[in-house]
Design a protein around this motif. Sequence first.
Motif, short mmCIF file in Angstrom:
data_model
loop_
_atom_site.label_atom_id
_atom_site.label_comp_id
_atom_site.label_asym_id
_atom_site.label_seq_id
_atom_site.Cartn_x
_atom_site.Cartn_y
_atom_site.Cartn_z
N PRO A 81 8.99 24.39 78.44
CA PRO A 81 9.51 23.87 77.09
C PRO A 81 9.18 22.66 76.34
CG PRO A 81 10.95 23.11 79.13
CD PRO A 81 9.75 23.65 79.67
N TRP A 82 9.30 22.79 75.18
CA TRP A 82 8.96 21.53 74.33
C TRP A 82 10.20 20.48 74.32
CZ3 TRP A 82 7.10 24.36 69.23
CH2 TRP A 82 5.78 25.19 69.45
N GLU A 83 9.80 19.55 74.26
CA GLU A 83 10.55 18.26 74.08
C GLU A 83 10.90 17.98 72.74
OE1 GLU A 83 9.87 15.43 76.95
OE2 GLU A 83 9.80 16.77 78.75
N GLU A 84 12.30 17.80 72.33
CA GLU A 84 12.33 17.16 70.96
C GLU A 84 11.72 15.97 70.69
OE1 GLU A 84 16.18 15.60 68.12
OE2 GLU A 84 16.42 16.81 70.08
N SER A 85 11.72 15.01 71.64
CA SER A 85 11.19 13.89 71.40
C SER A 85 9.69 13.76 71.44
CB SER A 85 11.57 12.78 72.53
OG SER A 85 10.78 13.57 73.75
N ARG A 86 8.85 14.77 71.79
CA ARG A 86 7.37 14.79 71.83
C ARG A 86 7.08 15.47 70.47
NH1 ARG A 86 2.41 13.61 71.91
NH2 ARG A 86 0.85 15.30 72.75
N ILE A 87 7.81 16.33 70.09
CA ILE A 87 7.43 17.05 68.80
C ILE A 87 7.82 16.00 67.53
CG2 ILE A 87 7.71 19.02 67.15
CD1 ILE A 87 8.81 20.54 69.52
N ARG A 88 9.05 15.27 67.78
CA ARG A 88 9.16 14.40 66.87
C ARG A 88 8.27 13.21 66.81
NH1 ARG A 88 13.96 13.62 64.31
NH2 ARG A 88 15.06 15.01 66.15
N SER A 89 7.63 12.86 67.84
CA SER A 89 6.58 11.88 67.84
C SER A 89 5.35 12.31 67.05
CB SER A 89 6.39 11.31 69.37
OG SER A 89 5.26 10.62 69.33
N TYR A 114 3.63 40.93 80.17
CA TYR A 114 3.22 42.01 80.99
C TYR A 114 4.55 42.74 81.69
CZ TYR A 114 -1.43 39.98 80.41
OH TYR A 114 -2.58 39.68 79.81
N GLY A 115 5.70 41.88 81.19
CA GLY A 115 6.72 42.49 81.70
C GLY A 115 7.19 42.30 83.25
N ARG A 116 6.55 41.22 83.78
CA ARG A 116 6.77 40.85 85.23
C ARG A 116 7.95 40.20 85.54
NH1 ARG A 116 0.40 39.02 85.04
NH2 ARG A 116 -0.66 40.85 85.23
N PRO A 117 8.25 40.00 87.00
CA PRO A 117 9.36 39.03 87.34
C PRO A 117 8.95 37.50 86.74
CG PRO A 117 8.76 40.52 88.99
CD PRO A 117 7.65 40.73 87.98
N GLY A 118 10.08 36.87 86.38
CA GLY A 118 9.93 35.44 85.94
C GLY A 118 9.83 35.40 84.43
N ARG A 119 9.97 36.74 83.65
CA ARG A 119 9.99 36.66 82.21
C ARG A 119 11.19 35.93 81.51
NH1 ARG A 119 10.60 42.72 80.08
NH2 ARG A 119 12.37 43.25 81.03
N ASP A 120 12.43 36.17 82.45
CA ASP A 120 13.58 35.43 81.83
C ASP A 120 13.58 33.90 81.78
OD1 ASP A 120 14.77 38.05 81.03
OD2 ASP A 120 15.69 38.02 83.07
N GLU A 121 12.99 33.51 83.08
CA GLU A 121 12.59 32.13 82.77
C GLU A 121 11.73 31.47 81.86
OE1 GLU A 121 13.87 33.44 86.85
OE2 GLU A 121 12.57 34.09 85.35
N GLU A 122 10.58 32.14 81.49
CA GLU A 122 9.75 31.97 80.47
C GLU A 122 10.61 31.96 79.18
OE1 GLU A 122 5.35 33.55 82.33
OE2 GLU A 122 6.52 34.55 80.79
N ILE A 123 11.34 32.84 78.83
CA ILE A 123 11.95 33.24 77.71
C ILE A 123 13.08 32.12 77.13
CG2 ILE A 123 13.49 34.59 76.40
CD1 ILE A 123 11.91 37.05 77.43
N GLU A 124 13.61 31.59 78.29
CA GLU A 124 14.59 30.38 78.26
C GLU A 124 13.67 29.18 77.87
OE1 GLU A 124 17.72 27.78 80.81
OE2 GLU A 124 17.06 29.74 81.79
N LYS A 125 12.49 29.25 78.26
CA LYS A 125 11.81 28.02 77.93
C LYS A 125 11.27 27.96 76.39
CE LYS A 125 10.00 26.90 82.51
NZ LYS A 125 8.53 26.55 83.41
N VAL A 126 10.92 29.24 75.88
CA VAL A 126 10.49 29.39 74.67
C VAL A 126 11.75 29.29 73.72
CG1 VAL A 126 9.98 31.22 72.93
CG2 VAL A 126 8.74 31.07 75.15
N GLN A 127 13.06 29.62 74.40
CA GLN A 127 14.44 29.48 73.40
C GLN A 127 14.67 27.83 73.28
OE1 GLN A 127 16.89 31.67 75.93
NE2 GLN A 127 16.99 33.42 74.37
#
Length: 370
Positions: A81-89, A114-127
């Motif tokens: 996941p992106w960190e606010e401080s990193r993007i702001r910098s 690909y609809g594989r296990p672990g996608r919910d964790e990835e989507i949370e990072k995107v969010q």
Amino acid sequence: MPTALSRRRILQVAGAAGLALPAAQSAAPIPGPRAEGSDTPRICLEAGGTPLSAGGPDPAGMRRVKQLGVDYVLMGGPRIPWEESRIRSLMESFRSGGLSLGNMMIVGFPNTIYGRPGRDEEIEKVQQSIRAAGRVGLPVVEYNFYAHRIVEGYYEEIGRAGAGLTAFDYDRVKDLPPLPNEGAHKLEEIWTNITYFLKAVVPVAEQSGVRLALHPNDPPAPISRGSEQIMATVEGWKRLIEIVPSPSNGITFDCGVTREMGQDPVEVCRYFGERDRINHVHFRNVRVRVPYQKYTEVFLDEGDVNMFAVMKELVRQKYPRLVYPEHPRALDYDREHPGFHSGYPGGGGYAAFAYNVGYARAMLQAALAS
């Protein structure tokens, strides 16, 4: 008898008459606005560490971009996941050089594609990443959803005076097998996966004031290593924006890819622009032999796309976001530069970007004046 006028005297008299023209006639101002504004397209370049970067966030890199008259940049984002401080910098670093960061590419969610296990964790990072982008005022997050990008079909073609062009031939790659880490996927399978993704992330983007831009499949081959591609047709683009109706669910409009598919870039631009779904623009030209399968990316002035008509349509819509004159052609000056490395066959560097920017700015100024 009157003395005949000599040829020299006639030229002198004509020249004096020309100099005597009224100032308003001899020095008429260029009509219309000449620079980007709040409701005009904004020319940008890529910054960062990739071969397609015109400059980086260091002072010298930013100066190279600014010297071309460009005030906006885009780049690939960090790991999610992106960190606010990193993007702001990053944004503050560019701002110190007079540049605005207007788009970052987000990657790193293959299980989602690909609809594989672990996608919910990835989507949370995107969010989380989208929320961070919204908090620092990053307006656009771009992404891809390729089952496979069949870049293996690219090769260099020689253009005018030996310049490098980028050609694609589907016959070279149509029989390539699926890769073990990707597999082969049917069209509706990928549509199901992106629907799951969009329903999770678009509401977050809306709440965060961020627009998402999905880049079309490029190359738009019918099948890429055994997988069908959801963004390889204009009908697919239209289907995408209806999954979650929102300006935050938009596309990267690429007039070159549009022509690669045999479509009219101006009509397609109008369709998506009038629905407020163009969240980013790639501005490049191609020469097509067989739609979807055989084409060559060429200089902006020599392909099948009416680049001025595309820019006029964007101006007519008052499209206010970034236009990237991407995929520079390979010039000798760039090839001879120490450390030059093209991002793709027949691709160029900074000198070629200077050409692209100049051409795009001329199109923009002419469109604004018209």
